[in-house]
Write a protein that holds these residues in place. Structure first.
Motif, mmCIF file in Angstrom:
data_model
loop_
_atom_site.group_PDB
_atom_site.id
_atom_site.type_symbol
_atom_site.label_atom_id
_atom_site.label_comp_id
_atom_site.label_asym_id
_atom_site.label_seq_id
_atom_site.Cartn_x
_atom_site.Cartn_y
_atom_site.Cartn_z
ATOM 1 N N ASN A 184 32.909 36.455 38.625
ATOM 2 C CA ASN A 184 33.346 37.411 39.262
ATOM 3 C C ASN A 184 33.359 38.768 38.572
ATOM 4 O O ASN A 184 32.741 38.855 37.426
ATOM 5 N N LEU B 142 34.484 31.230 43.638
ATOM 6 C CA LEU B 142 34.713 32.430 44.629
ATOM 7 C C LEU B 142 34.974 32.080 45.931
ATOM 8 O O LEU B 142 35.837 33.023 46.383
ATOM 9 N N THR C 246 32.778 44.517 44.278
ATOM 10 C CA THR C 246 33.795 43.565 44.261
ATOM 11 C C THR C 246 33.714 42.090 44.305
ATOM 12 O O THR C 246 32.587 41.948 44.831
ATOM 13 N N ASP C 247 34.631 41.267 44.324
ATOM 14 C CA ASP C 247 34.229 39.825 44.462
ATOM 15 C C ASP C 247 33.702 39.533 45.918
ATOM 16 O O ASP C 247 32.916 38.627 46.157
ATOM 17 N N LEU D 238 30.218 40.023 46.139
ATOM 18 C CA LEU D 238 29.530 39.030 45.262
ATOM 19 C C LEU D 238 29.385 37.844 46.274
ATOM 20 O O LEU D 238 28.503 37.183 46.427
#
Length: 226
Positions: free
Chosen positions: A79, A87, A53-54, A57
């Motif tokens: 992303n 982000l 998932t972002d 990250l």
């Protein structure tokens, strides 16, 4: 007299049984504690998680930044949808480049915001299809022409490793290590007193001496933990 002797014998048997029971109880209790401790130790070992998932990250990318600065650091990068975006917004001096989820292994980097023109130019040239040496040569010319400036002493923190799995409790990436790059534009071995090749792990040396990209490299120890 017989009754007295019998009473003594019976008392002795009872004491022996009680002592045996206490020893057994103590042994069983100790065993139970040891078993419980081993069980708790095993259960406390966190399972690693893939970056999916972002949010993953962002969490793993921030491990490249100094701990006290992570909350205020800006995070940019690709992303999970493959788009280069911001982000996470930030309000301090650091920009963090997240790992590219479409590449093998893990690589995130944190750098001073004053390095962004240099970094952004590199990303733009790479997007144009330019190779490493072409990017180096173009930025060398542009740096000499004053199109961008690399601040002396600006530092890049690189957090990288062969795997892209992390501990969701700590955000540490499995087998990832930190190395540091301290930029000293146009510096040389003579001007710094540093060797041009690494002597050993964790020893500083100068790379790309005499160029716009001259920098001190400090690599992690070979046996260093995350």
């Amino acid at each position: 007299m017989k009754h007295i002797i019998t009473a003594f014998i019976f008392s002795g048997i009872l004491m022996s049984c009680n002592s045996s029971d206490k020893t057994k109880t103590t042994t069983e209790t100790t065993a139970d504690i040891e078993t419980t401790e081993v069980s708790e130790s095993t259960e406390s070992k966190t399972q690693l998680k893939a970056i999916t998932t972002d949010e993953d990250l962002i969490a793993t990318a921030l491990m490249a930044a100094p701990e006290e600065s992570r909350a205020g650091s800006k995070v940019i990068g690709y992303n999970m949808a493959g788009e280069f975006v911001t982000l996470k917004e930030g309000d301090n001096e650091f920009i963090v480049l997240a790992d590219d989820p479409n590449k093998k292994g893990f690589n995130a980097a944190c750098y001073h915001k004053d390095l962004e023109p240099f970094m952004a130019r590199g990303r733009a040239l790479k997007a144009e299809g330019k190779k490493h040496q072409e990017i180096f040569d173009i930025r060398e010319i542009e740096a000499k022409a004053g199109k961008f400036k690399i601040p002396t002493g600006a530092t890049l923190h690189v957090y990288s490793g062969p795997k892209a799995e992390f501990d969701p409790e700590t955000s540490k990436v499995d087998e990832a290590k930190l190395r540091y790059v301290v930029y000293l534009p146009w510096a040389t071995a003579e001007s710094t007193g540093l060797p041009e090749k690494p002597v050993a792990s964790n020893h500083p040396w100068i790379m790309n001496p005499g160029t716009h990209r001259a920098h001190i490299m400090i690599s992690p120890l070979a046996d260093e933990s995350n």
